[in-house]
Enzyme design. Structure first.
Site, PDB file in Angstrom:
ATOM      1  N   CYS A  41       3.192 -14.511   7.468  1.00  0.00           N
ATOM      2  CA  CYS A  41       3.084 -13.467   8.675  1.00  0.00           C
ATOM      3  C   CYS A  41       4.634 -13.357   9.259  1.00  0.00           C
ATOM      4  O   CYS A  41       5.031 -14.325   9.565  1.00  0.00           O
ATOM      5  CB  CYS A  41       2.015 -13.729   9.707  1.00  0.00           C
ATOM      6  SG  CYS A  41       1.772 -12.769  11.124  1.00  0.00           S
ATOM      7  N   ASP A  48      -0.682 -15.865   4.855  1.00  0.00           N
ATOM      8  CA  ASP A  48      -1.902 -14.678   4.709  1.00  0.00           C
ATOM      9  C   ASP A  48      -1.952 -14.966   3.106  1.00  0.00           C
ATOM     10  O   ASP A  48      -1.244 -15.010   2.431  1.00  0.00           O
ATOM     11  CB  ASP A  48      -1.280 -13.405   5.021  1.00  0.00           C
ATOM     12  CG  ASP A  48      -1.075 -13.177   6.458  1.00  0.00           C
ATOM     13  OD1 ASP A  48      -1.915 -13.836   7.190  1.00  0.00           O
ATOM     14  OD2 ASP A  48      -0.404 -12.457   7.062  1.00  0.00           O
ATOM     15  N   VAL A  63       3.052  -3.443 -17.767  1.00  0.00           N
ATOM     16  CA  VAL A  63       3.755  -4.546 -17.319  1.00  0.00           C
ATOM     17  C   VAL A  63       3.135  -5.700 -18.039  1.00  0.00           C
ATOM     18  O   VAL A  63       1.979  -6.014 -18.285  1.00  0.00           O
ATOM     19  CB  VAL A  63       3.278  -4.683 -15.820  1.00  0.00           C
ATOM     20  CG1 VAL A  63       3.802  -5.855 -15.210  1.00  0.00           C
ATOM     21  CG2 VAL A  63       3.556  -3.526 -15.110  1.00  0.00           C
ATOM     22  N   GLU A  64       4.029  -6.525 -18.517  1.00  0.00           N
ATOM     23  CA  GLU A  64       3.961  -7.879 -19.053  1.00  0.00           C
ATOM     24  C   GLU A  64       3.415  -8.801 -17.905  1.00  0.00           C
ATOM     25  O   GLU A  64       3.715  -8.708 -16.813  1.00  0.00           O
ATOM     26  CB  GLU A  64       5.295  -8.348 -19.497  1.00  0.00           C
ATOM     27  CG  GLU A  64       4.972  -9.661 -20.584  1.00  0.00           C
ATOM     28  CD  GLU A  64       4.767 -11.048 -19.875  1.00  0.00           C
ATOM     29  OE1 GLU A  64       4.175 -11.911 -20.362  1.00  0.00           O
ATOM     30  OE2 GLU A  64       5.557 -11.334 -18.783  1.00  0.00           O
ATOM     31  N   LEU A  65       2.248  -9.407 -18.362  1.00  0.00           N
ATOM     32  CA  LEU A  65       1.285  -9.917 -17.361  1.00  0.00           C
ATOM     33  C   LEU A  65       1.956 -11.101 -16.675  1.00  0.00           C
ATOM     34  O   LEU A  65       1.778 -11.558 -15.468  1.00  0.00           O
ATOM     35  CB  LEU A  65       0.023 -10.443 -17.984  1.00  0.00           C
ATOM     36  CG  LEU A  65      -1.089  -9.228 -18.330  1.00  0.00           C
ATOM     37  CD1 LEU A  65      -2.423  -9.752 -18.932  1.00  0.00           C
ATOM     38  CD2 LEU A  65      -1.016  -8.489 -16.934  1.00  0.00           C
ATOM     39  N   HIS A  82       1.161  -7.268   5.909  1.00  0.00           N
ATOM     40  CA  HIS A  82       0.090  -6.889   4.813  1.00  0.00           C
ATOM     41  C   HIS A  82       0.322  -5.515   4.303  1.00  0.00           C
ATOM     42  O   HIS A  82       0.432  -5.219   3.030  1.00  0.00           O
ATOM     43  CB  HIS A  82      -1.289  -6.738   5.393  1.00  0.00           C
ATOM     44  CG  HIS A  82      -1.930  -8.025   6.126  1.00  0.00           C
ATOM     45  ND1 HIS A  82      -3.184  -7.940   6.806  1.00  0.00           N
ATOM     46  CD2 HIS A  82      -1.458  -9.256   5.841  1.00  0.00           C
ATOM     47  CE1 HIS A  82      -3.379  -9.306   7.107  1.00  0.00           C
ATOM     48  NE2 HIS A  82      -2.410 -10.000   6.518  1.00  0.00           N
ATOM     49  N   GLU A  83       0.756  -4.464   5.193  1.00  0.00           N
ATOM     50  CA  GLU A  83       1.111  -3.294   4.866  1.00  0.00           C
ATOM     51  C   GLU A  83       2.137  -3.130   4.061  1.00  0.00           C
ATOM     52  O   GLU A  83       2.370  -2.372   2.938  1.00  0.00           O
ATOM     53  CB  GLU A  83       1.196  -2.459   5.846  1.00  0.00           C
ATOM     54  CG  GLU A  83      -0.166  -2.060   6.954  1.00  0.00           C
ATOM     55  CD  GLU A  83      -0.213  -3.368   7.877  1.00  0.00           C
ATOM     56  OE1 GLU A  83      -1.015  -3.166   8.599  1.00  0.00           O
ATOM     57  OE2 GLU A  83       0.706  -4.403   8.100  1.00  0.00           O
TER      58      GLU A  83
END
Length: 128
Positions: A41, A48, A63-65, A82-83
């Protein structure tokens, strides 16, 4: 420093976010769940935690994992809201692979009696 910790700390999204050619022309959906997202945070410094749900219909690339996992884990030591974390992850994936469809759900664990879910869906986002 352990090898995994080093790999996460040194991850550079510009050079390490590996993408692969999509070898299939048909429409299909890729769903990835990342249940161990963590960031700090920016106000309190408290951790968080979230589960990130990503689904996309690839166009020319996927996307390669392992690269995706390292990218998500690279948020662990960052102070970010968060946003901002949800939007950064969405934008990074979208800009790297330009999928036909992309949806990200960031489901943050409750803290202080607040439960946050952020959803970004390419069919609902105004491009601008």
């Amino acid at each position: 420093m352990k090898y995994g910790e080093k790999e996460i700390r040194e991850f550079d999204v510009e050079k390490d976010m590996e993408i692969w050619p999509n070898e299939h022309e048909k429409e299909y959906l890729i769903k990835v769940t990342l249940p161990e997202f963590m960031a700090l945070c920016p106000r309190s410094g408290y951790p968080d935690f979230a589960t990130m749900y990503i689904e996309y219909t690839p166009d020319k690339y996927v996307v390669e994992l392992k690269a995706l996992k390292l990218y998500i884990n690279s948020f662990m030591g960052r102070y970010i809201s968060h946003e901002n974390s949800a939007n950064e992850i969405y934008d990074t994936i979208y800009n790297k692979i330009k999928p036909k469809y992309l949806k990200l759900i960031a489901d943050f664990k409750p803290r202080g009696n607040v439960h946050t879910v952020i959803e970004i869906d390419s069919t609902k986002v105004l491009k601008g």
